[in-house]
Design a protein around this motif. Structure first.
Motif: not given
Length: 264
Positions: A210-218, A235-241
């Motif tokens: 239910x949140x944004x997609x941060x790098x830690x979640x990925x 999402x953040x760019x780092x999460x996508x990377x």
């Protein structure tokens, strides 16, 4: 922290009464033995005090403290003055590796950088998943179903307006379990811990947040073997990377009528 043992000898040893047998004689004596005692490994975290055993197991797995569920021998949670305490008994090699990381592991409900002594210690390369993620485009109906079903399971959010949710969804998008916490990372750790404790296959469903997609979640999904991370917010760019490098399918802005795919 110093420790005085009952026998009055040096730290790390105990003085015990023994009987020495030699040349047919038996004489009472004292002997020094190396001390061996259970050591509780306690992580200090800020979290919603629900599903604490699952939180601890998920945190240990998703942060790489242990490599697999079998390295956690026991987990016990309880409430103490001013908070709660969860004690993990882990394998000796995992404990030694943890000492070598020189990370305080003082978790908070906020960002995943908290408690790290140096940016060089950030784990931004969880490695590729053993199984490649299935195409997100094939999950449109499943994501729509998860988005529609999740609100009904957010008991804490409805009551307080202050909780993130991590849902475990089947391949068809049916919501099977939901874990809530003031921290989105904690909510996902509770989900990962539940999967491990129940012996479930993380490749047989997906995580809906239910949140944004941060790098830690990925990163946590990659380490746990969860093939698809779907989030309501951006999402953040780092999460996508990280998702792209590890093979985790990432879908954000998930609604009942669509989503944005970031790892095509």
């Amino acid at each position: 922290m110093s420790k005085q043992d009952n026998g009055g000898t040096e730290e790390g040893m105990r003085s015990l009464a023994v009987v020495r047998h030699h040349d047919g004689k038996s004489l009472p004596d004292l002997d020094r033995v190396a001390e061996e005692t259970p050591v509780a490994l306690v992580f200090k975290m800020m979290a919603t005090p629900l599903d604490l055993e699952r939180l601890a197991v998920g945190f240990a797995l998703s942060e790489g403290i242990v490599g697999r569920r079998a390295e956690i021998f026991d987990v016990e949670a309880g409430f103490v003055t001013g908070g709660a305490e969860v004690r993990l008994e882990i394998a000796q090699p995992a404990f030694l590796a943890l000492k070598g990381r020189r990370r305080s592991l003082e978790g908070r409900s906020g960002c995943g950088v908290c408690g790290i002594e140096s940016l060089a210690l950030l784990d931004l390369a969880p490695g590729p998943m053993a199984k490649p993620a299935r195409p997100v485009i094939a999950e449109a109906a499943a994501i729509a179903r998860a988005a529609a079903e999740l609100p009904a399971h957010q008991r804490l959010m409805r009551a307080t307006g202050c909780a993130h949710a991590a849902a475990w969804c089947g391949r068809g998008g049916e919501v099977k379990a939901v874990f809530e916490d003031v921290g989105r990372h904690n909510a996902l750790d509770k989900l990962i811990g539940w999967l491990a404790l129940e012996g479930m296959d993380p490749g047989d469903g997906f995580a809906f947040m239910s949140s944004r997609a941060s790098y830690e979640l990925a990163r946590k999904c990659a380490r746990a073997g969860i093939p698809l991370l779907a989030t309501i917010s951006a999402p953040t760019s780092l999460a996508v990377d990280i998702a792209r490098r590890s093979g985790v399918a990432l879908a954000s802005f998930c609604r009942h009528n669509g989503f944005v795919e970031y790892t095509a």
